[in-house]
Design a protein around this motif. Structure first.
Motif, short mmCIF file in Angstrom:
data_model
loop_
_atom_site.label_atom_id
_atom_site.label_comp_id
_atom_site.label_asym_id
_atom_site.label_seq_id
_atom_site.Cartn_x
_atom_site.Cartn_y
_atom_site.Cartn_z
N LEU A 195 0.82 -1.21 0.00
CA LEU A 195 0.00 0.00 0.00
C LEU A 195 0.85 1.26 0.00
O LEU A 195 0.42 2.30 -0.50
CB LEU A 195 -0.96 -0.03 1.18
N LEU A 235 1.38 1.95 -3.58
CA LEU A 235 0.19 2.56 -4.16
C LEU A 235 0.07 4.03 -3.77
O LEU A 235 -0.30 4.86 -4.59
CB LEU A 235 -1.07 1.81 -3.70
N MET A 236 0.39 4.34 -2.53
CA MET A 236 0.34 5.74 -2.10
C MET A 236 1.35 6.57 -2.88
O MET A 236 1.04 7.67 -3.33
CB MET A 236 0.61 5.86 -0.60
N ASN A 255 0.18 7.11 -6.52
CA ASN A 255 -0.92 8.07 -6.59
C ASN A 255 -0.45 9.49 -6.29
O ASN A 255 -0.98 10.45 -6.85
CB ASN A 255 -2.04 7.67 -5.64
N SER A 303 -7.83 10.80 -4.65
CA SER A 303 -8.72 9.74 -4.17
C SER A 303 -8.00 8.40 -4.06
O SER A 303 -8.19 7.65 -3.11
CB SER A 303 -9.95 9.62 -5.07
N GLY A 304 -7.14 8.10 -5.03
CA GLY A 304 -6.38 6.86 -4.96
C GLY A 304 -5.43 6.84 -3.77
O GLY A 304 -5.25 5.82 -3.12
N PHE A 305 -4.82 8.00 -3.48
CA PHE A 305 -3.94 8.09 -2.32
C PHE A 305 -4.72 7.85 -1.03
O PHE A 305 -4.27 7.12 -0.14
CB PHE A 305 -3.27 9.46 -2.27
N TRP A 327 -7.54 6.19 -0.64
CA TRP A 327 -7.93 4.77 -0.55
C TRP A 327 -6.75 3.93 -0.07
O TRP A 327 -6.91 3.05 0.77
CB TRP A 327 -8.43 4.25 -1.89
N ALA A 328 -5.57 4.19 -0.60
CA ALA A 328 -4.39 3.43 -0.18
C ALA A 328 -4.03 3.73 1.27
O ALA A 328 -3.61 2.83 2.02
CB ALA A 328 -3.21 3.76 -1.09
N SER A 376 -8.05 1.76 -4.66
CA SER A 376 -6.93 2.65 -4.98
C SER A 376 -6.33 2.34 -6.34
O SER A 376 -6.02 3.26 -7.10
CB SER A 376 -5.85 2.50 -3.90
N THR A 377 -6.23 1.07 -6.66
CA THR A 377 -5.71 0.68 -7.97
C THR A 377 -6.65 1.12 -9.07
O THR A 377 -6.22 1.61 -10.13
CB THR A 377 -5.50 -0.84 -8.02
#
Length: 82
Positions: free
Chosen positions: A21, A24-25, A28, A35-37, A39-40, A76-77
């Motif tokens: 994660l 992913l952060m 993003n 928004s993706g950040f 969620w991660a 997030s993905t």
């Protein structure tokens, strides 16, 4: 059976929460997907708390938190990809 939950808890916190994660952060953040950040960030927080659920021997809470973390990682993905 080995009843050492400390190693499993540390593995969940480090591997799932920090590496997957965290990546992913970072992705993003680089592409400015707020928004993706978020969620991660929520997924990594759920994974971090799940590690503590292992320490306190709460398997149902652990399963629920891991499910939440996985769903947030998928969200997030999806936010990053679309």
């Amino acid at each position: 059976m080995n009843d050492n939950f400390d190693k499993a808890a540390i593995a969940v916190i480090i591997v799932f929460g920090a590496l997957i994660l965290g990546g992913l952060m970072a992705a993003n953040l680089v592409y400015a997907h707020r928004s993706g950040f978020l969620w991660a960030l929520g997924g990594s927080t759920a994974a971090w708390i799940a590690g503590h659920a292992i320490l306190f021997d709460l398997p149902r809470i652990y399963a629920a938190l891991i499910a939440i973390a996985v769903l947030m990682a998928i969200a997030s993905t999806a936010a990053f990809a679309f």
